[in-house]
Enzyme design. Sequence first.
Site, PDB file in Angstrom:
ATOM      1  N   GLU A   1       0.965   3.967   1.856  1.00  0.00           N
ATOM      2  CA  GLU A   1       1.453   4.544   3.052  1.00  0.00           C
ATOM      3  C   GLU A   1       2.472   3.754   3.685  1.00  0.00           C
ATOM      4  OE1 GLU A   1      -1.674   3.456   1.967  1.00  0.00           O
ATOM      5  OE2 GLU A   1      -3.283   4.403   3.655  1.00  0.00           O
TER       6      GLU A   1
ATOM      7  N   CYS B   1      -2.182  -0.352   7.365  1.00  0.00           N
ATOM      8  CA  CYS B   1      -1.366   1.161   7.360  1.00  0.00           C
ATOM      9  C   CYS B   1      -1.832   1.960   8.488  1.00  0.00           C
ATOM     10  CB  CYS B   1      -2.076   1.776   5.940  1.00  0.00           C
ATOM     11  SG  CYS B   1      -1.418   0.822   4.522  1.00  0.00           S
TER      12      CYS B   1
ATOM     13  N   HIS C   1       0.980  -1.174  -0.257  1.00  0.00           N
ATOM     14  CA  HIS C   1      -0.074   0.104  -0.056  1.00  0.00           C
ATOM     15  C   HIS C   1       0.994   1.329  -0.118  1.00  0.00           C
ATOM     16  CE1 HIS C   1      -4.056  -1.838   1.958  1.00  0.00           C
ATOM     17  NE2 HIS C   1      -3.389  -2.762   0.914  1.00  0.00           N
TER      18      HIS C   1
ATOM     19  N   CYS D   1      -6.361   2.034   5.673  1.00  0.00           N
ATOM     20  CA  CYS D   1      -6.543   0.546   6.437  1.00  0.00           C
ATOM     21  C   CYS D   1      -6.184   0.385   7.368  1.00  0.00           C
ATOM     22  CB  CYS D   1      -6.554  -0.581   5.133  1.00  0.00           C
ATOM     23  SG  CYS D   1      -4.717  -0.957   5.286  1.00  0.00           S
TER      24      CYS D   1
END
Length: 168
Positions: free
Chosen positions: A62, A93, A60, A90
């Site tokens: 992040e 993260c 992801h 999410c």
Amino acid sequence: MCHFFIYMKTPEEYMRAALKEAEKAKNIDEVPVGAVIVQNGIIIAKAHNLREKTQMASAHAEFLAIQKASKKLGTWCLSDCDLYVTLEPCMMCTGAIELSRIHGLYYGTSDPKGGTVDTLIQVKKIPHLNTYPKEIHPGILQKECAEILTSFFREKRKQSKIEKSKKG
């Protein structure tokens, strides 16, 4: 290897940099989420989703930006850094943000299906997990951040219908 960093001043300018990362993801058929990490007014790390390319669930924006910033600074502790991301993080993260001690989190649009900062879970209300980030700023360039995602998934649904009609 030479790095050039641009000094910017407003949350909107940093979020525009994150949106450029989201555009990079969109251009390679990844979910268009982008992130940048800022320290002392300078972007020190940039990333976008690479889950499909890497076939790694953790790829992801992040998470990748945190990894890059940690490597650059030589520390896991990013307590003097801010993270700008186009979509509400999410659970994975949000955990990485908390564990890396990111000072400020700025995000563009909420995630009704997976957001765990304010939407599905309010991370600041969880005892012992409410220390970091110290500040949360939602809704930075919300319209632009939502639109890149909406248009991406609209196009995906359209392509899926075309493929189904060809088979049918």
